[in-house]
Design an enzyme around this catalytic site. Structure first.
Site, mmCIF file in Angstrom:
data_model
loop_
_atom_site.group_PDB
_atom_site.id
_atom_site.type_symbol
_atom_site.label_atom_id
_atom_site.label_comp_id
_atom_site.label_asym_id
_atom_site.label_seq_id
_atom_site.Cartn_x
_atom_site.Cartn_y
_atom_site.Cartn_z
ATOM 1 N N HIS A 116 -5.533 -3.579 -2.212
ATOM 2 C CA HIS A 116 -5.232 -2.612 -3.274
ATOM 3 C C HIS A 116 -5.143 -3.272 -4.648
ATOM 4 O O HIS A 116 -4.738 -2.626 -5.615
ATOM 5 C CB HIS A 116 -3.916 -1.878 -2.972
ATOM 6 C CG HIS A 116 -4.013 -1.031 -1.739
ATOM 7 N ND1 HIS A 116 -4.458 0.272 -1.757
ATOM 8 C CD2 HIS A 116 -3.755 -1.329 -0.439
ATOM 9 C CE1 HIS A 116 -4.458 0.751 -0.526
ATOM 10 N NE2 HIS A 116 -4.032 -0.202 0.298
ATOM 11 N N SER A 166 0.788 -1.229 0.000
ATOM 12 C CA SER A 166 0.000 0.000 0.000
ATOM 13 C C SER A 166 0.821 1.280 0.000
ATOM 14 O O SER A 166 0.325 2.330 -0.391
ATOM 15 C CB SER A 166 -0.934 0.003 1.211
ATOM 16 O OG SER A 166 -0.187 -0.137 2.401
ATOM 17 N N LYS A 183 -11.723 0.436 -0.880
ATOM 18 C CA LYS A 183 -10.765 1.096 -1.784
ATOM 19 C C LYS A 183 -11.387 1.183 -3.179
ATOM 20 O O LYS A 183 -12.203 2.066 -3.413
ATOM 21 C CB LYS A 183 -9.440 0.370 -1.686
ATOM 22 C CG LYS A 183 -8.966 0.500 -0.230
ATOM 23 C CD LYS A 183 -7.686 -0.079 0.109
ATOM 24 C CE LYS A 183 -7.244 0.360 1.486
ATOM 25 N NZ LYS A 183 -8.122 -0.066 2.591
HETATM 26 C C1 LIG Z 1 -3.101 -3.645 2.498
HETATM 27 C C2 LIG Z 1 -4.204 -3.172 3.389
HETATM 28 N N1 LIG Z 1 -4.879 -4.070 4.133
HETATM 29 C C3 LIG Z 1 -5.884 -3.687 4.948
HETATM 30 C C4 LIG Z 1 -6.265 -2.380 5.043
HETATM 31 C C5 LIG Z 1 -7.372 -1.979 5.969
HETATM 32 O O1 LIG Z 1 -8.553 -1.826 5.262
HETATM 33 P P1 LIG Z 1 -9.719 -0.905 5.850
HETATM 34 O O2 LIG Z 1 -9.357 0.501 5.556
HETATM 35 O O3 LIG Z 1 -10.941 -1.383 5.122
HETATM 36 O O4 LIG Z 1 -9.786 -1.189 7.317
HETATM 37 C C6 LIG Z 1 -5.605 -1.417 4.274
HETATM 38 C C7 LIG Z 1 -6.011 0.016 4.245
HETATM 39 O O5 LIG Z 1 -6.108 0.768 5.058
HETATM 40 C C8 LIG Z 1 -4.540 -1.813 3.455
HETATM 41 O O6 LIG Z 1 -3.847 -0.902 2.765
#
Ligand SMILES: Cc1ncc(COP(=O)(O)O)c(C=O)c1O
Length: 378
Positions: free
Chosen positions: A201, A173, A232
């Site tokens: 992502h 990310s 996302k």
């Molecule tokens: C790779 C990754 N996994 C999990 C999450 C968490 O997702 P959420 O924002 O839906 O809690 C994110 C983003 O914040 C992320 O970038």
């Protein structure tokens, strides 16, 4: 109470503050009273404020009301929740799927559930914080392997007996690079290890929107579990696990963030359903995203800005220091562009993280490129 600690954060330019937006999420926003071009969001396909998504949520609120009132296991979930699970299982070509309230809740619930019977976890060093926290909560032995280093992962895996779980983001990310899922999957198959991928992502971005496995031409199988988010590219909120029926049933029975948390509101689920349907029906959305990504990446490279780490719409521009990252973000702000500085502990090397979406126009991208010209070497 935390005066000293807060002062230290300020001294190191690491104090954070919350920024409020006065407009819907989109390529043009107003924050702190100023209109800005937005290159900070993970709304890769521009669905967060798509009229069909908004209408689906409003209609669901009329029909089901808002709050879910209880956990799914206590009838907090509606028929829509079930439908979204079936839709995601079909979208990901898996036997079953289970909803979670966020990506964070998914990783912190799923990883401890998978590792419950004394497994060893192998986790990429740049995995998302929610994976790191999931590994910590599991109390399982966790072996952190160097970023995308399949050779090293292979020798570490060979040293451990018993159930082994390899955990990796599909797209990282903060760097925007892609895990070598083909090689990791082959290795897991040879070694009999379970592969758990965080497709947050990649879903809606890679593999014509189907995600990391589709990008590499890997067919889902019972030894792969995928987690993805609706927050996302789908422009909504919440997350899912998609995999074989037995592992999904196991999660339903043991993942604490699923069991002990109120179900997502039906309007959120309806928005996600609509977004999945839009991505399935309109392949041009994902194509547009990649055209924009190419235009921006080429422009940056032509100016001599190093973006070699990035392979996706996440494009970090790394800086030598936290202050440099803050200065770059501030100078973009002066030019009417919002792209945030990312600092430790979120990353080791500070950077400005740029994300481009299908909703940006050529004019938006040209404005960003002009604002960045002074950082180029050409
Ligand atoms: C790779 C990754 N996994 C999990 C999450 C968490 O997702 P959420 O924002 O839906 O809690 C994110 C983003 O914040 C992320 O970038």
């Amino acid at each position: 109470m935390f005066e000293r600690e807060l002062a230290e954060l300020k001294r190191r330019h690491l104090a954070r503050r919350v920024i409020s937006r006065d407009t819907p999420q989109g390529p043009e926003i107003r924050i702190q009273g100023r209109r800005r071009l937005n290159f900070s969001s993970n709304d890769y396909l521009g669905l967060a404020n798509h009229p069909e998504v908004v209408r689906a949520a409003a209609e669901a609120a009329q029909r089901y009301g808002f709050g879910a009132g209880a956990s799914r296991l206590l009838c907090g979930g509606s028929g829509l929740h079930r439908r979204l699970e079936d839709r995601i299982a079909a979208f990901k070509s898996t036997g079953a799927a289970l909803l979670f309230n966020s990506g964070y809740a998914a990783n912190t619930g799923i990883i401890p559930a998978l590792a419950a019977s004394g497994a060893t976890i192998f986790s990429d060093e740049l995995n998302h914080a929610s994976i790191i926290d999931g590994c910590g909560l599991s109390r399982a032995k966790t072996v952190v392997y160097p970023h995308r280093d399949v050779g090293r992962l292979s020798s570490l895996l060979a040293r451990e007996k018993g159930r082994r779980i390899v955990v990796t983001d599909s797209v990282f990310s903060m760097d925007g690079d892609i895990a070598p899922l083909g090689e990791i999957h082959d290795l897991c198959r040879r070694q009999g290890a379970l592969l758990y991928i965080d497709d947050a992502h990649a879903t809606g971005v890679l593999g014509r929107g189907r995600g990391g496995l589709a990008h590499f031409g890997i067919d889902p199988d019972p030894m792969i579990l995928q987690m993805g988010t609706f927050s996302k590219a789908f422009g909504s909120f919440g997350a899912f696990a998609a995999g074989g029926e037995d592992v999904i049933t196991w999660l339903l029975n043991t993942a604490r963030s699923f069991i002990f948390s109120t179900a997502l509101p039906a309007p959120v689920i309806a928005a996600s359903l609509k977004a999945v349907s839009l991505v399935s029906r309109h392949p041009s959305l994902v194509r547009r995203l990649w055209e924009n990504r190419q235009m921006l990446a080429e422009g940056l490279r032509d100016m001599g800005i190093d973006i070699s780490a990035s392979e996706t719409p996440i494009i970090p521009i790394k800086t030598q220091s936290v202050r440099d990252a803050l200065r770059m973000a501030a100078s973009l702000g002066e030019a009417g562009i919002y792209a945030p500085a990312i600092r430790p502990p979120a990353v080791r090397q500070p950077r400005v993280r740029i994300t481009v979406s299908a909703a940006h126009t050529e004019r938006h991208i040209s404005r960003l490129l002009s604002a960045l010209r002074r950082y180029g070497k050409r």
